[in-house]
Design a protein around this motif. Structure first.
Motif, PDB file in Angstrom:
ATOM      1  N   GLN A 170       0.890  -1.313   0.110  1.00 20.35           N
ATOM      2  CA  GLN A 170       0.070  -0.065   0.060  1.00 20.35           C
ATOM      3  C   GLN A 170       1.126   1.222  -0.087  1.00 20.35           C
ATOM      4  O   GLN A 170       0.621   2.141  -0.889  1.00 20.35           O
ATOM      5  CB  GLN A 170      -0.916   0.073   1.171  1.00 20.35           C
ATOM      6  CG  GLN A 170      -1.963   1.113   1.266  1.00 20.35           C
ATOM      7  CD  GLN A 170      -2.891   0.947   2.380  1.00 20.35           C
ATOM      8  OE1 GLN A 170      -2.834   0.201   3.198  1.00 20.35           O
ATOM      9  NE2 GLN A 170      -3.865   2.075   2.541  1.00 20.35           N
ATOM     10  N   GLN A 171       1.789   1.295   0.768  1.00 22.80           N
ATOM     11  CA  GLN A 171       2.832   2.441   0.874  1.00 22.80           C
ATOM     12  C   GLN A 171       3.334   2.714  -0.322  1.00 22.80           C
ATOM     13  O   GLN A 171       3.648   3.868  -0.996  1.00 22.80           O
ATOM     14  CB  GLN A 171       3.719   2.174   1.921  1.00 22.80           C
ATOM     15  CG  GLN A 171       3.290   2.335   3.504  1.00 22.80           C
ATOM     16  CD  GLN A 171       4.083   2.175   4.502  1.00 22.80           C
ATOM     17  OE1 GLN A 171       5.361   1.648   4.182  1.00 22.80           O
ATOM     18  NE2 GLN A 171       3.618   2.073   5.798  1.00 22.80           N
ATOM     19  N   LEU A 172       4.099   1.504  -1.151  1.00 23.45           N
ATOM     20  CA  LEU A 172       4.889   1.634  -2.295  1.00 23.45           C
ATOM     21  C   LEU A 172       3.995   2.067  -3.358  1.00 23.45           C
ATOM     22  O   LEU A 172       4.215   3.075  -4.403  1.00 23.45           O
ATOM     23  CB  LEU A 172       5.544   0.617  -2.736  1.00 23.45           C
ATOM     24  CG  LEU A 172       6.715   0.058  -1.596  1.00 23.45           C
ATOM     25  CD1 LEU A 172       7.297  -1.442  -1.796  1.00 23.45           C
ATOM     26  CD2 LEU A 172       7.817   0.866  -1.788  1.00 23.45           C
ATOM     27  N   ASP A 173       2.601   1.625  -3.514  1.00 21.00           N
ATOM     28  CA  ASP A 173       1.562   1.974  -4.665  1.00 21.00           C
ATOM     29  C   ASP A 173       1.269   3.372  -4.388  1.00 21.00           C
ATOM     30  O   ASP A 173       1.203   4.170  -5.290  1.00 21.00           O
ATOM     31  CB  ASP A 173       0.264   1.040  -4.411  1.00 21.00           C
ATOM     32  CG  ASP A 173       0.728  -0.457  -4.903  1.00 21.00           C
ATOM     33  OD1 ASP A 173       1.680  -0.570  -5.659  1.00 21.00           O
ATOM     34  OD2 ASP A 173      -0.237  -1.251  -4.603  1.00 21.00           O
ATOM     35  N   ILE A 174       0.943   3.862  -3.211  1.00 20.53           N
ATOM     36  CA  ILE A 174       0.627   5.267  -2.954  1.00 20.53           C
ATOM     37  C   ILE A 174       1.683   6.132  -3.451  1.00 20.53           C
ATOM     38  O   ILE A 174       1.608   7.348  -3.917  1.00 20.53           O
ATOM     39  CB  ILE A 174       0.357   5.401  -1.524  1.00 20.53           C
ATOM     40  CG1 ILE A 174      -0.923   4.691  -1.200  1.00 20.53           C
ATOM     41  CG2 ILE A 174       0.274   6.987  -1.195  1.00 20.53           C
ATOM     42  CD1 ILE A 174      -1.396   4.811   0.215  1.00 20.53           C
ATOM     43  N   GLN A 175       3.167   5.945  -2.952  1.00 17.67           N
ATOM     44  CA  GLN A 175       4.122   6.543  -3.465  1.00 17.67           C
ATOM     45  C   GLN A 175       4.364   6.735  -5.166  1.00 17.67           C
ATOM     46  O   GLN A 175       4.775   7.775  -5.491  1.00 17.67           O
ATOM     47  CB  GLN A 175       5.646   6.060  -3.071  1.00 17.67           C
ATOM     48  CG  GLN A 175       5.931   6.051  -1.665  1.00 17.67           C
ATOM     49  CD  GLN A 175       6.840   5.338  -1.162  1.00 17.67           C
ATOM     50  OE1 GLN A 175       7.923   4.695  -1.819  1.00 17.67           O
ATOM     51  NE2 GLN A 175       7.062   5.484   0.344  1.00 17.67           N
ATOM     52  N   GLU A 179      -3.837   4.565  -7.192  1.00 19.39           N
ATOM     53  CA  GLU A 179      -4.997   5.005  -6.311  1.00 19.39           C
ATOM     54  C   GLU A 179      -5.614   3.736  -6.054  1.00 19.39           C
ATOM     55  O   GLU A 179      -6.311   3.817  -5.039  1.00 19.39           O
ATOM     56  CB  GLU A 179      -5.836   5.858  -7.172  1.00 19.39           C
ATOM     57  CG  GLU A 179      -5.220   7.182  -7.416  1.00 19.39           C
ATOM     58  CD  GLU A 179      -6.513   8.287  -7.924  1.00 19.39           C
ATOM     59  OE1 GLU A 179      -7.199   7.634  -8.416  1.00 19.39           O
ATOM     60  OE2 GLU A 179      -5.795   9.428  -8.286  1.00 19.39           O
ATOM     61  N   ALA A 180      -5.638   2.735  -6.461  1.00 17.53           N
ATOM     62  CA  ALA A 180      -6.186   1.245  -6.192  1.00 17.53           C
ATOM     63  C   ALA A 180      -5.549   0.137  -6.111  1.00 17.53           C
ATOM     64  O   ALA A 180      -4.707   0.246  -7.375  1.00 17.53           O
ATOM     65  CB  ALA A 180      -7.602   1.280  -7.070  1.00 17.53           C
ATOM     66  N   PRO A 181      -5.738  -0.661  -5.430  1.00 15.80           N
ATOM     67  CA  PRO A 181      -4.462  -1.965  -5.666  1.00 15.80           C
ATOM     68  C   PRO A 181      -5.114  -2.816  -6.656  1.00 15.80           C
ATOM     69  O   PRO A 181      -6.264  -2.772  -7.127  1.00 15.80           O
ATOM     70  CB  PRO A 181      -4.940  -2.722  -4.069  1.00 15.80           C
ATOM     71  CG  PRO A 181      -6.344  -2.103  -3.847  1.00 15.80           C
ATOM     72  CD  PRO A 181      -6.226  -0.778  -4.221  1.00 15.80           C
ATOM     73  N   ARG A 182      -4.034  -3.674  -6.975  1.00 13.99           N
ATOM     74  CA  ARG A 182      -4.370  -4.407  -8.437  1.00 13.99           C
ATOM     75  C   ARG A 182      -5.555  -5.546  -7.925  1.00 13.99           C
ATOM     76  O   ARG A 182      -6.416  -5.624  -8.645  1.00 13.99           O
ATOM     77  CB  ARG A 182      -2.981  -5.278  -8.781  1.00 13.99           C
ATOM     78  CG  ARG A 182      -3.416  -6.127  -9.910  1.00 13.99           C
ATOM     79  CD  ARG A 182      -1.922  -6.870 -10.376  1.00 13.99           C
ATOM     80  NE  ARG A 182      -1.265  -5.845 -10.996  1.00 13.99           N
ATOM     81  CZ  ARG A 182       0.056  -6.051 -11.466  1.00 13.99           C
ATOM     82  NH1 ARG A 182       0.298  -7.422 -11.509  1.00 13.99           N
ATOM     83  NH2 ARG A 182       0.954  -5.109 -12.063  1.00 13.99           N
ATOM     84  N   GLU A 183      -5.382  -6.158  -6.690  1.00 12.02           N
ATOM     85  CA  GLU A 183      -6.311  -6.743  -5.972  1.00 12.02           C
ATOM     86  C   GLU A 183      -6.632  -6.226  -4.708  1.00 12.02           C
ATOM     87  O   GLU A 183      -5.911  -5.608  -4.135  1.00 12.02           O
ATOM     88  CB  GLU A 183      -6.072  -8.336  -5.973  1.00 12.02           C
ATOM     89  CG  GLU A 183      -5.634  -8.967  -7.120  1.00 12.02           C
ATOM     90  CD  GLU A 183      -6.754  -9.498  -8.024  1.00 12.02           C
ATOM     91  OE1 GLU A 183      -7.861  -9.428  -7.421  1.00 12.02           O
ATOM     92  OE2 GLU A 183      -6.415  -9.749  -9.206  1.00 12.02           O
ATOM     93  N   ILE A 184      -8.224  -6.697  -4.494  1.00 13.17           N
ATOM     94  CA  ILE A 184      -8.468  -5.801  -3.332  1.00 13.17           C
ATOM     95  C   ILE A 184      -7.734  -6.146  -1.956  1.00 13.17           C
ATOM     96  O   ILE A 184      -7.676  -5.467  -0.926  1.00 13.17           O
ATOM     97  CB  ILE A 184      -9.991  -6.205  -3.033  1.00 13.17           C
ATOM     98  CG1 ILE A 184     -10.628  -5.335  -1.858  1.00 13.17           C
ATOM     99  CG2 ILE A 184     -10.411  -7.667  -2.879  1.00 13.17           C
ATOM    100  CD1 ILE A 184     -10.734  -3.764  -2.062  1.00 13.17           C
ATOM    101  N   TRP A 185      -7.218  -7.342  -2.089  1.00 12.39           N
ATOM    102  CA  TRP A 185      -6.531  -7.956  -0.855  1.00 12.39           C
ATOM    103  C   TRP A 185      -5.127  -7.523  -0.832  1.00 12.39           C
ATOM    104  O   TRP A 185      -4.279  -7.818   0.279  1.00 12.39           O
ATOM    105  CB  TRP A 185      -6.633  -9.565  -0.497  1.00 12.39           C
ATOM    106  CG  TRP A 185      -6.199 -10.145  -1.846  1.00 12.39           C
ATOM    107  CD1 TRP A 185      -7.104 -10.677  -2.725  1.00 12.39           C
ATOM    108  CD2 TRP A 185      -5.167 -10.718  -2.143  1.00 12.39           C
ATOM    109  NE1 TRP A 185      -6.641 -11.453  -3.790  1.00 12.39           N
ATOM    110  CE2 TRP A 185      -5.048 -11.546  -3.424  1.00 12.39           C
ATOM    111  CE3 TRP A 185      -3.848 -10.736  -1.666  1.00 12.39           C
ATOM    112  CZ2 TRP A 185      -4.162 -11.936  -4.078  1.00 12.39           C
ATOM    113  CZ3 TRP A 185      -2.702 -11.190  -2.285  1.00 12.39           C
ATOM    114  CH2 TRP A 185      -2.834 -12.023  -3.366  1.00 12.39           C
TER     115      TRP A 185
END
Length: 256
Positions: A170-175, A179-185
């Motif tokens: 989550q932290q690396l994706d936000i950096q 805005e949304a994860p590839r998969e919800i989990w």
């Protein structure tokens, strides 16, 4: 005065008597016990012995006596050079005493004692087998408990690693402005979030079909490919070449 003189209460005989409280009673009890013991001994001497007792005494007396010259078998042995106390056989390796008699006094049939002995041995063997089976069952139960406990510990550890990977993802994706994860989990979901869209519910149900181990493996591969990040090293590498050359591997076992 009569035939018997009246006892002189001032004589030495009367003075020597023990006049302590309770002593006459103890003396009378002791005399009664001695009299009873003598009566038992007299009854034992006068008691007529039974036929079996007389037979046993005669048999024991005969068996305890050594064979004499009046015994025909012993006389024949002496004529052949045998001496009293000498072992049988040419080299003297045989027995010295005659074979003892095994007198059967009970009323049970032949082989009954062997039958009872065999039954007792079978019962003891069955008892030992039950103890052995019970011990094996206890050992198997203990092994199964240790395996379940170990599996539960490993599962808890994988759940902790998965949460750590989700947090890092989550932290690396936000950096990277994702805005949304590839998969919800892929990201940690707030526990207090109760209302979700139907699409999120479908994605969540799809993700819940995967095991913790499978999720951890997929998310670890995503972090390495997308962010060059190794959850086990806790390091973000510059590129794929730097990751492959400096990271031991893509599993926890490679980093032990």
């Amino acid at each position: 005065m009569g035939d018997e003189e009246e006892e002189d209460y001032m004589s030495d005989l009367f003075i020597k008597e023990d006049v302590r409280p309770g002593m006459p009673m103890v003396r009378r009890v002791r005399e009664a016990l001695q009299k009873e013991e003598k009566q038992k001994e007299a009854n034992e001497k006068n008691r007529q012995k039974s036929v079996k007792e007389e037979e046993k005494e005669r048999r024991d007396l005969v068996l305890s006596s050594a064979l004499g010259n009046e015994n025909k078998g012993f006389a024949l042995l002496q004529k052949m050079g045998y001496k009293s106390g000498q072992a049988l056989g040419k080299s003297g390796e045989g027995i010295v005493e005659p074979i003892p008699l095994n007198i059967k006094t009970g009323r049970s049939g032949l082989g009954h004692e062997e039958f009872k002995k065999r039954k007792a041995e079978e019962k003891l063997e069955n008892y030992r087998q039950k103890l052995h089976m019970k011990k094996q069952a206890n050992e198997q139960a203990a092994d199964q408990f240790r395996i379940r406990f170990k599996n539960k510990q490993e599962e808890r550890k994988m759940e902790g690693d998965l949460r750590k990977s989700q947090r890092a993802c989550q932290q690396l994706d936000i950096q990277k402005d994702i805005e949304a994860p590839r998969e919800i989990w892929y990201w940690l979901q707030p526990e207090e979030e109760d209302q979700k869209d139907e699409e999120d519910k479908d994605d969540e149900s799809t993700g819940s079909d995967l095991s913790v181990s499978a999720k951890l493996q997929i998310l670890t591969a995503y972090l390495r490919e997308e962010h060059y990040y190794c959850i086990w090293c806790g390091t973000t590498y510059e590129d794929a070449e730097d990751l492959s050359s400096n990271c031991p591997g893509d599993s926890a076992a490679d980093h032990d």
